[in-house]
Design an enzyme around this catalytic site. Structure first.
Site, PDB file in Angstrom:
ATOM      1  CB  SER A 111      -0.968  -0.011   1.186  1.00  0.00           C
ATOM      2  OG  SER A 111      -0.341  -0.474   2.344  1.00  0.00           O
ATOM      3  CG  HIS A 157      -3.351  -0.289  -3.401  1.00  0.00           C
ATOM      4  ND1 HIS A 157      -3.728   1.017  -3.225  1.00  0.00           N
ATOM      5  CD2 HIS A 157      -3.322  -0.831  -2.159  1.00  0.00           C
ATOM      6  CE1 HIS A 157      -3.919   1.248  -1.936  1.00  0.00           C
ATOM      7  NE2 HIS A 157      -3.687   0.146  -1.280  1.00  0.00           N
ATOM      8  CD  GLU A 181      -4.231   3.446  -6.409  1.00  0.00           C
ATOM      9  OE1 GLU A 181      -4.192   2.950  -5.268  1.00  0.00           O
ATOM     10  OE2 GLU A 181      -4.021   4.652  -6.600  1.00  0.00           O
ATOM     11  CG  ASN A 186      -3.426   4.528   0.430  1.00  0.00           C
ATOM     12  OD1 ASN A 186      -4.630   4.538   0.668  1.00  0.00           O
ATOM     13  ND2 ASN A 186      -2.687   3.447   0.567  1.00  0.00           N
TER      14      ASN A 186
HETATM   15  P1  NAI Z   1      -1.027  -9.569   7.357  1.00  0.00           P
HETATM   16  O1  NAI Z   1      -0.034  -9.357   8.417  1.00  0.00           O
HETATM   17  O2  NAI Z   1      -2.424  -9.901   7.706  1.00  0.00           O
HETATM   18  O3  NAI Z   1      -0.520 -10.722   6.389  1.00  0.00           O
HETATM   19  C1  NAI Z   1       0.801 -10.859   5.962  1.00  0.00           C
HETATM   20  C2  NAI Z   1       1.076 -12.329   5.791  1.00  0.00           C
HETATM   21  O4  NAI Z   1       2.309 -12.470   5.094  1.00  0.00           O
HETATM   22  C3  NAI Z   1       1.189 -13.095   7.087  1.00  0.00           C
HETATM   23  O5  NAI Z   1       0.345 -14.223   7.059  1.00  0.00           O
HETATM   24  C4  NAI Z   1       2.653 -13.518   7.128  1.00  0.00           C
HETATM   25  O6  NAI Z   1       2.852 -14.746   7.765  1.00  0.00           O
HETATM   26  C5  NAI Z   1       2.959 -13.593   5.642  1.00  0.00           C
HETATM   27  N1  NAI Z   1       4.373 -13.541   5.341  1.00  0.00           N
HETATM   28  C6  NAI Z   1       5.321 -12.746   5.859  1.00  0.00           C
HETATM   29  N2  NAI Z   1       6.520 -13.051   5.339  1.00  0.00           N
HETATM   30  C7  NAI Z   1       6.317 -14.045   4.460  1.00  0.00           C
HETATM   31  C8  NAI Z   1       7.178 -14.784   3.614  1.00  0.00           C
HETATM   32  N3  NAI Z   1       8.484 -14.555   3.575  1.00  0.00           N
HETATM   33  N4  NAI Z   1       6.636 -15.729   2.837  1.00  0.00           N
HETATM   34  C9  NAI Z   1       5.320 -15.971   2.877  1.00  0.00           C
HETATM   35  N5  NAI Z   1       4.466 -15.307   3.663  1.00  0.00           N
HETATM   36  C10 NAI Z   1       4.966 -14.362   4.446  1.00  0.00           C
HETATM   37  O7  NAI Z   1      -0.958  -8.252   6.446  1.00  0.00           O
HETATM   38  P2  NAI Z   1      -2.038  -7.674   5.419  1.00  0.00           P
HETATM   39  O8  NAI Z   1      -2.858  -6.659   6.083  1.00  0.00           O
HETATM   40  O9  NAI Z   1      -2.694  -8.793   4.716  1.00  0.00           O
HETATM   41  O10 NAI Z   1      -1.099  -6.890   4.400  1.00  0.00           O
HETATM   42  C11 NAI Z   1      -0.353  -7.544   3.400  1.00  0.00           C
HETATM   43  C12 NAI Z   1       0.075  -6.532   2.367  1.00  0.00           C
HETATM   44  O11 NAI Z   1      -1.073  -5.892   1.810  1.00  0.00           O
HETATM   45  C13 NAI Z   1       0.965  -5.420   2.902  1.00  0.00           C
HETATM   46  O12 NAI Z   1       1.916  -5.093   1.917  1.00  0.00           O
HETATM   47  C14 NAI Z   1      -0.009  -4.272   3.115  1.00  0.00           C
HETATM   48  O13 NAI Z   1       0.590  -3.014   3.046  1.00  0.00           O
HETATM   49  C15 NAI Z   1      -0.924  -4.481   1.930  1.00  0.00           C
HETATM   50  N6  NAI Z   1      -2.262  -3.891   2.057  1.00  0.00           N
HETATM   51  C16 NAI Z   1      -2.965  -3.975   3.233  1.00  0.00           C
HETATM   52  C17 NAI Z   1      -4.224  -3.409   3.330  1.00  0.00           C
HETATM   53  C18 NAI Z   1      -4.998  -3.537   4.592  1.00  0.00           C
HETATM   54  O14 NAI Z   1      -6.045  -2.888   4.701  1.00  0.00           O
HETATM   55  N7  NAI Z   1      -4.573  -4.346   5.532  1.00  0.00           N
HETATM   56  C19 NAI Z   1      -4.838  -2.688   2.196  1.00  0.00           C
HETATM   57  C20 NAI Z   1      -4.043  -2.717   0.998  1.00  0.00           C
HETATM   58  C21 NAI Z   1      -2.802  -3.283   0.955  1.00  0.00           C
END
Ligand code: NAI
Length: 718
Positions: free
Chosen positions: A432, A453, A465, A503
């Site tokens: 993001s 995104h 996006e 954003n």
């Molecule tokens: P989250 O913390 O819920 O999920 C991240 C996952 O990635 C976890 O399950 C973790 O175990 C896994 N992970 C970490 N390192 C890893 C690796 N080396 N190999 C495989 N899996 C791995 O985070 P979330 O909220 O799902 O965010 C993920 C991405 O999406 C981030 O880049 C965030 O900025 C982006 N994002 C988040 C939004 C939100 O509202 N939460 C909205 C738009 C984008």
């Protein structure tokens, strides 16, 4: 019109009218089609051999999708639109009073004027197919049904169901339509035509009653059958509508007025009221903006993302997702819903298990709401398989990463997966805040790296996006856009820059709300002002929803990239430093109960703010001006700097990504409505008071000087 939309085939006393607009993917009503219908009815009535008729579509999955919305642009005044409605009334009335009763044989979309046509028929038979949906969506365009919908629908399904359908514009599926009496019968699509002909014969023979007669029989027993009950129903509908719309959508009360006029007065009064109000609504600015959004999203559906002569998108028949957390699971669920197999990878079994459970929960909700069958639920769930290694990624054409928001982690997974993926595979990052060019620096094939995104919750938010860097290959952009659309998303393509587009424009809006907290303005005053402006939630509530940690992190990145103009507020920093994270920690600017339900403002938060207790009164208009213009000015900068490709993308992105008030069309439409010169004047006045935060961007200044607009003043906007 050159070729005819209607064709006639008389068999055994039954006239089969097939509607099939030439060179169009859907059937829709225009003045020309109405004239053809009129002529067709004259032919049928004049042929004594015809005893009854069937109206059926020649299109594969559409009955009639509604009126031709392009034609609405030709209305010069409310009177023009009123006349168009009256002409629709005459046609529907001919259909209804036809000597030869007409059976509507409905398969596929039966919307707006399409449903109004069906309602004027003596009998409605629909296919029991998922593609068959019935609705009156006019209020979504700021209009009311104008071809008799507000008059006939309540008589067929009752007042409450009719008001609900008209005011929410919701789709009614075949089974539901049968239950509420909207259609008389359901059959398999393969026998629709044959059964319709049989029913037409029975109507002609007098052995089958039309629905409206049946409906009249039961009406007296319903709540709305007596004047007191009716008054309650109308009063409740008005109150609920006002509460939900905050008075911003005049078509909603107008639709209730039209229904009431016909329900309580004579039929003539009812139809005349509907035509008059349809005309009045067609002339409103609200309707103009909602119709603009319709055209903008329609034109985006045809946009490849790379312009003319672009390479064809590559087929994406399966995907990989790295990171089975909150976003990864949402994306996986949405892909599964579209029948796309997903290979799902995380670091440990526990996380994969949690991700799969989250996918199941999303699908379970659809099953509970009866949006899918048990069979579909099982099929979709089985499409998602998990792993903690990279097995099963060897043939994946597109991988979406949703791992932690940390460039080093993103580079690590990129390096790992590069060894497994086919050379043509696309690597899409759901980051993001991290510039995609930086993610691409970690790849030996930066031309295959792109940003996707998504917004949370992925299954509910309509926008995607797509972010292209200077190095992203056109084929990669085209493929990603086509795939995003396959997921059912409205896709905008933006160029890589900090915060991308959505954003980026959110940052100054949130910052400005925070600055007002710094100055001592009350939390609820800020939120209420922006709700009144038309946002779905206020900015302080939004902070709680997004999470103060996420907002803080993103705010810092934006400040680093853009300096003084996008400095986050002291209030956000101080509340975050106290450990409050918003809804997810059940502690933020608002109170949350144990189940997470939001209550009123948490008064204890004021002691954490720079000015302590509230002491500054700021006029609602001033709050609205500061928050909205901070966003509008930033949006214009994005266009000026070519982060955005067009005002259209900027408007759609703001409305569907953030909830910029749809009735204002979006930030660029808002500038056109107010006038660039007036916007620049207001920005300059604010800037004098707020040290450089409102410096009008060069593009707006130039437009103000030259009297320019973002969109043409008349005709089709996009
Ligand atoms: P989250 O913390 O819920 O999920 C991240 C996952 O990635 C976890 O399950 C973790 O175990 C896994 N992970 C970490 N390192 C890893 C690796 N080396 N190999 C495989 N899996 C791995 O985070 P979330 O909220 O799902 O965010 C993920 C991405 O999406 C981030 O880049 C965030 O900025 C982006 N994002 C988040 C939004 C939100 O509202 N939460 C909205 C738009 C984008």
């Amino acid at each position: 019109m050159t070729a005819a939309a209607l064709s006639l085939d008389v068999q055994d006393g039954i006239a089969i009218i097939t509607i099939d607009l030439p060179n169009e993917s859907v059937n829709k009503f225009s003045a020309a089609v109405i004239a053809e219908f009129d002529a067709m009815m004259t032919t049928i009535e004049g042929n004594s051999a015809v005893k009854a008729a069937v109206l059926i579509s020649g299109k594969p999955d559409v009955f009639i999708a509604g009126a031709d919305i392009d034609a609405f642009l030709e209305f010069k005044s409310a009177k023009d639109a009123e006349a168009a409605s009256a002409s629709g009334h005459r046609m529907m009335s001919r259909l209804e009073r036809s000597r030869a009763p007409v059976v509507a044989a409905i398969h596929g979309a039966c919307l707006g004027a399409g449903l109004e046509t069906a309602l004027a028929c003596a009998y409605r038979i629909a296919s029991d197919h998922p593609k068959t949906v019935l609705a009156l969506p006019e209020t979504q365009l700021g209009l009311i049904p104008g071809a008799g919908g507000t008059q006939r629908l309540p008589k067929v399904v009752g007042l409450q169901v009719a008001l609900d359908m008209i005011l929410t514009a919701k789709n009614v599926r075949a089974k539901k339509a049968l239950q509420c009496g909207l259609v008389d019968e359901l059959v398999h699509p393969s026998i629709l035509r044959e059964v319709a002909i049989r029913r037409a014969k029975a109507l002609a023979a007098g052995t089958l009653r039309g629905h409206s007669e049946k409906a009249r029989g039961v009406m007296g027993t319903l709540l709305e059958g007596n004047p007191v009950g009716r008054a309650i129903v109308f009063r409740q509908a008005r109150a609920l509508t006002l509460k939900k719309s905050r008075g911003a959508y005049p078509a909603l009360p107008a639709a209730i007025d039209a229904v009431q006029a016909g329900y309580e007065g004579t039929a003539e009064q009812g139809f005349a009221t509907e035509a008059r109000l349809f005309g009045e609504m067609a002339a409103t600015a609200v309707s103009r903006e909602l119709i603009f959004l319709f055209f903008a999203t329609t034109s985006l559906k045809k946009d490849t993302g790379v312009g003319e002569g672009s390479p064809a998108p590559l087929p994406v028949s399966q995907i990989g997702i790295l990171g089975t957390g909150f976003m990864g699971a949402g994306i996986a669920a949405v892909a599964a819903m579209q029948g796309i197999p997903v290979r799902f990878k995380d670091m440990q079994h526990e996380q994969v298990g949690r991700g799969l459970a989250a996918v199941r929960a999303v699908l379970q909700e659809r099953l509970t709401k009866k949006q899918i069958t048990r069979q579909q639920f099982d099929d979709q769930l089985s499409l998602v398989s998990g792993t903690i290694e990279y097995t099963g990624f060897g043939n994946v054409p597109l991988v979406i990463e949703a791992v932690f928001e940390d460039l080093a982690v993103k580079h690590q997974v990129l390096a790992e997966i590069e060894r497994v993926l086919p050379p043509s595979a696309i690597f899409a990052s759901n980051t993001s805040t991290i510039p995609i060019a930086q993610v691409a620096d970690g790849s030996p094939r930066p031309d295959r790296v792109i940003g996707m995104h998504f917004f949370s919750p992925v299954q509910k938010m309509p926008l995607l996006e797509v972010i292209a860097t200077r190095r992203t290959a056109p084929e990669v952009i085209a493929t990603t856009v086509a795939f995003g659309r396959k997921l059912g998303k409205t896709v905008i393509v933006v160029n890589d820059a900090p915060g991308f587009y959505v954003n980026r424009i959110l940052a100054p809006y949130i910052n400005e709300a925070g600055r007002m907290l710094d100055e001592g303005v009350a939390i609820e005053a800020i939120d209420r002002a922006m709700l009144d402006f038309g946002f779905p939630v206020g900015p302080i509530t939004l902070l709680d929803e997004v999470g103060l940690d996420i907002a803080g992190k993103s705010g810092a990145i934006m400040a680093k990239a853009f300096g003084n103009r996008l400095q986050p507020s002291a209030s956000l920093g101080q509340v975050l430093a106290s450990g409050r994270l918003g809804r997810k920690s059940k502690k933020g600017f608002y109170l949350y109960d144990a189940s997470g339900k939001k209550g009123g403002v948490d008064e204890s938060v004021y002691s954490l703010l720079p000015t302590g207790r509230r002491r500054t009164e700021l006029a609602k208009e001033e709050i609205q001006r500061r928050c909205s213009l901070a966003m509008v000015n930033e949006a214009a900068r994005c266009l000026e700097e070519h982060t955005l490709r067009s005002p259209r993308d900027g408007d759609v992105g703001a409305v569907f990504g953030i909830g910029f008030p749809p009735f204002r069309g979006g930030p660029f439409r808002h500038v056109d409505a107010v006038g660039a010169a007036e916007i620049v004047r207001q920005l300059a006045a604010l800037n004098a008071e707020h040290h450089g935060r409102f410096d009008p961007c060069a593009l707006l200044v130039q437009m103000a000087r030259e009297g320019q607009r973002f969109y043409p003043a008349t005709g089709k906007p996009v």
